[in-house]
Design an enzyme around this catalytic site. Structure first.
Site, PDB file in Angstrom:
ATOM      1  N   ARG A  25      62.712  28.068  41.338  1.00 57.11           N
ATOM      2  CA  ARG A  25      63.286  27.064  42.108  1.00 57.11           C
ATOM      3  C   ARG A  25      61.843  26.922  43.134  1.00 57.11           C
ATOM      4  O   ARG A  25      61.207  25.310  44.124  1.00 57.11           O
ATOM      5  CB  ARG A  25      64.309  27.082  42.861  1.00 57.11           C
ATOM      6  N   GLU A  37      63.696  27.247  31.945  1.00 57.81           N
ATOM      7  CA  GLU A  37      64.578  26.244  31.192  1.00 57.81           C
ATOM      8  C   GLU A  37      64.731  27.105  29.714  1.00 57.81           C
ATOM      9  O   GLU A  37      66.046  26.663  29.299  1.00 57.81           O
ATOM     10  CB  GLU A  37      64.029  25.051  31.334  1.00 57.81           C
ATOM     11  N   GLN A  42      71.051  30.144  26.925  1.00 54.16           N
ATOM     12  CA  GLN A  42      71.493  31.734  25.913  1.00 54.16           C
ATOM     13  C   GLN A  42      71.733  32.410  26.506  1.00 54.16           C
ATOM     14  O   GLN A  42      72.409  33.908  26.276  1.00 54.16           O
ATOM     15  CB  GLN A  42      71.276  31.595  24.547  1.00 54.16           C
ATOM     16  N   THR A  43      71.462  32.950  28.102  1.00 47.71           N
ATOM     17  CA  THR A  43      70.757  33.801  28.934  1.00 47.71           C
ATOM     18  C   THR A  43      71.489  33.653  30.049  1.00 47.71           C
ATOM     19  O   THR A  43      71.039  32.462  31.008  1.00 47.71           O
ATOM     20  CB  THR A  43      69.841  34.107  28.854  1.00 47.71           C
ATOM     21  N   TYR A 120      68.401  17.698  26.705  1.00 47.85           N
ATOM     22  CA  TYR A 120      68.371  18.790  28.165  1.00 47.85           C
ATOM     23  C   TYR A 120      67.345  18.752  28.808  1.00 47.85           C
ATOM     24  O   TYR A 120      66.349  19.174  29.789  1.00 47.85           O
ATOM     25  CB  TYR A 120      69.468  19.707  27.881  1.00 47.85           C
ATOM     26  N   ASP A 138      74.453  19.358  30.114  1.00 48.18           N
ATOM     27  CA  ASP A 138      74.088  20.875  29.523  1.00 48.18           C
ATOM     28  C   ASP A 138      75.457  21.032  29.783  1.00 48.18           C
ATOM     29  O   ASP A 138      76.298  20.276  30.271  1.00 48.18           O
ATOM     30  CB  ASP A 138      73.262  21.750  30.292  1.00 48.18           C
TER      31      ASP A 138
END
Length: 349
Positions: A25, A37, A42-43, A120, A138
């Site tokens: 960011r 992203e 999944q993390t 997404y 998401d």
């Protein structure tokens, strides 16, 4: 007035005050947003942070990503799992070099055409890096909006997701990227998926139908995934003269083309393990049982037992890698993470 049309101002005020400080960011270029992203799929955020910093230090731009040898790329990804994410990053980078001058395009549709980028991720890159007014929906956003609207629709249904994307598109403010991140942040830190949501800290509590009706525990509704198939495996951690035995998986299927510790698809006793090593033509010293481990894939669970041993000679059946090669060039799937400390100990790392 529709609930979603009222959330922008309080949500953005909260985000400006409460947003977590995350490395991607700080300078949200398209490349940094893209890498973050993909890693975050999944993390967990905390797990991604050190990988992101290391990856960007080694591959700071699209050209570096396009040109890096695959073994080095996969080594940078080692431990994150889902290695096709890394391979798709490189495929996309090469397309960016050949078709877009080495830059991610400032177009939602063009981003969506790249390998590994779905609706997404395209929405996140387009809105955060290029301020294009498109949503990024998401699981967090689906949960937050289901509670806000008091909706009992199944959020696993693609039609529900598509409708939510249309509804959010209609209410996107000028700060579309911040709005998208704020909704995701709210779902990750306040409107939680497991356990009670922290409604007392939520800037949208006064607008939330589920909060008003006492239904936060029952929403969102999500259909259950199919039960994962389970497999037993016996894994062999074999060393010989300071080298580790690895083998390459087939080019197609689960963990395609990755290096792995040798294994057989059944649970073996010490005697059974010795028989396998005899069949492989690998005499060894004593077999040392290692702790059992489990790895959960999307549709499959591996339950593993393991044995470590020193081979008397390096069988040509396997690739025997030096400690340096293991550190630099050979990435092991996350499935074998339980044995990484034993590998490092036996290689003197």
């Amino acid at each position: 007035m529709d609930v979603l049309s009222q959330i922008s101002a309080p949500l953005l005020r909260w985000y400006d005050r409460a947003a977590r400080v995350l490395p991607w960011r700080e300078h949200p270029t398209a490349y940094r947003v893209w890498i973050s992203e993909i890693m975050l799929q999944q993390t967990r955020v905390e797990a991604v942070k050190p990988y992101f910093e290391r990856f960007l230090a080694a591959l700071p731009d699209v050209h570096a990503l396009a040109e890096v040898p695959e073994p080095q790329l996969l080594k940078l990804w080692e431990g994150l799992g889902y290695y096709n994410r890394a391979r798709n990053l490189q495929k996309a980078a090469r397309i960016l070099i050949s078709e877009y001058g080495g830059e991610l395009p400032a177009s939602y549709e063009a981003l969506l055409s790249l390998p590994g980028i779905g609706p997404y991720t395209a929405g996140a890159i387009a809105s955060i890096a290029y301020h294009i007014p498109v949503p990024a929906v998401d699981g967090n956003v689906l949960r937050v909006t289901a509670r806000l609207l008091g909706s009992a629709e199944d959020i696993a249904d693609p039609k529900v997701k598509a409708r939510r994307e249309r509804e959010l598109t209609a209410v996107l403010p000028e700060r579309a990227g911040d709005f998208n991140q704020a909704l995701m942040e709210l779902g990750a830190t306040v409107c939680l998926p497991n356990g009670a949501p922290r409604c007392g800290d939520c800037p949208l509590a006064a607008l939330c139908t589920a909060h008003r009706e006492g239904r936060t525990a029952e929403l969102p509704v999500k259909s259950r995934a199919k039960r994962r198939r389970e497999e037993e495996h016996t894994v062999f951690l074999l060393t010989c003269g300071g080298r580790l035995a690895l083998r390459k998986r087939p080019p197609k299927g689960l963990l395609a083309g990755l290096w792995e510790l040798p294994s057989v698809p059944e649970r073996l006793s010490v005697e059974g393990a010795r028989d396998v090593l005899f069949d492989w033509g690998i005499p060894t010293g004593p077999l040392v049982p290692l702790p059992d481990s489990k790895h959960v894939f999307t549709h499959l669970v591996w339950r593993m037992c393991a044995f470590a041993a020193e081979a008397e000679s390096p069988s040509p059946r396997f690739c025997w890698v030096t400690p340096r090669e293991f550190q630099v060039s050979y990435a092991l799937p996350h499935a074998f993470q339980a044995y990484f400390s034993e590998i490092r100990a036996r290689l003197g790392l």
